[in-house]
Structures are given as structure tokens and as C-alpha cells.
Design a protein around this motif. Structure first.
Motif, PDB file in Angstrom:
ATOM      1  N   UNK A 228       1.554   9.443  -5.860  1.00  0.00           N
ATOM      2  CA  UNK A 228       1.999  10.808  -5.588  1.00  0.00           C
ATOM      3  C   UNK A 228       3.088  11.218  -6.582  1.00  0.00           C
ATOM      4  N   UNK A 229       3.900  10.288  -7.057  1.00  0.00           N
ATOM      5  CA  UNK A 229       4.927  10.599  -8.040  1.00  0.00           C
ATOM      6  C   UNK A 229       4.314  10.955  -9.380  1.00  0.00           C
ATOM      7  N   UNK A 230       3.243  10.295  -9.759  1.00  0.00           N
ATOM      8  CA  UNK A 230       2.648  10.539 -11.069  1.00  0.00           C
ATOM      9  C   UNK A 230       1.738  11.751 -11.068  1.00  0.00           C
ATOM     10  N   UNK A 231       1.264  12.191  -9.903  1.00  0.00           N
ATOM     11  CA  UNK A 231       0.367  13.332  -9.826  1.00  0.00           C
ATOM     12  C   UNK A 231       1.091  14.646  -9.921  1.00  0.00           C
ATOM     13  N   UNK A 232       2.349  14.684  -9.608  1.00  0.00           N
ATOM     14  CA  UNK A 232       3.064  15.977  -9.588  1.00  0.00           C
ATOM     15  C   UNK A 232       3.582  16.367 -10.932  1.00  0.00           C
TER      16      UNK A 232
ATOM     17  N   UNK B 231       0.835  -1.205   0.000  1.00  0.00           N
ATOM     18  CA  UNK B 231       0.000   0.000   0.000  1.00  0.00           C
ATOM     19  C   UNK B 231       0.866   1.248   0.000  1.00  0.00           C
ATOM     20  N   UNK B 232       1.937   1.224   0.772  1.00  0.00           N
ATOM     21  CA  UNK B 232       2.859   2.361   0.817  1.00  0.00           C
ATOM     22  C   UNK B 232       3.503   2.612  -0.529  1.00  0.00           C
ATOM     23  N   UNK B 233       3.886   1.543  -1.206  1.00  0.00           N
ATOM     24  CA  UNK B 233       4.478   1.703  -2.540  1.00  0.00           C
ATOM     25  C   UNK B 233       3.455   2.236  -3.530  1.00  0.00           C
ATOM     26  N   UNK B 234       2.238   1.760  -3.453  1.00  0.00           N
ATOM     27  CA  UNK B 234       1.185   2.211  -4.361  1.00  0.00           C
ATOM     28  C   UNK B 234       0.893   3.689  -4.126  1.00  0.00           C
ATOM     29  N   UNK B 235       0.845   4.106  -2.871  1.00  0.00           N
ATOM     30  CA  UNK B 235       0.612   5.513  -2.553  1.00  0.00           C
ATOM     31  C   UNK B 235       1.763   6.375  -3.049  1.00  0.00           C
TER      32      UNK B 235
END
Length: 54
Positions: A50-54, A42-46
């Protein structure tokens, strides 16, 4: 002829209560491991989101 072959020595069978205790310990460890792995996933998915949203 002597019987010094280490393969011929067997361990005494575990008592049923010892087997049940061991099984319970292993089940608890397995459950904890699964919980930890799910949290890591879950941490990796989150982090990926967040990396792709910025």
C-alpha cells in the motif's frame, strides 16, 4: 567426606505422561507462535504494497 555438591543432586525423571503433556503444550505454543509470525509478516507485506502504490 560429605556430598553437598549441588551438581550431584539430580531431578527425578519426569513420568512419560508428563513428558507427553509437556510436548503437546510446547507443540501448541510453537504452532501459535508460527501462526502469529505469519500474520505479522502478511501485515507488513500488505503495508509495504500500500505504501508503494500511492
Amino acid at each position: 567426606m560429605t556430598d553437598n555438591d549441588p551438581k550431584s543432586e539430580t531431578k527425578p525423571a519426569a513420568r512419560p505422561d508428563e513428558r507427553a503433556a509437556r510436548a503437546a503444550r510446547l507443540a501448541a505454543q510453537l504452532k501459535a507462535n508460527l501462526k502469529r509470525r505469519k500474520a505479522q509478516a502478511r501485515g507488513r507485506a500488505d503495508a509495504d504494497k500500500s505504501d508503494t502504490e500511492t
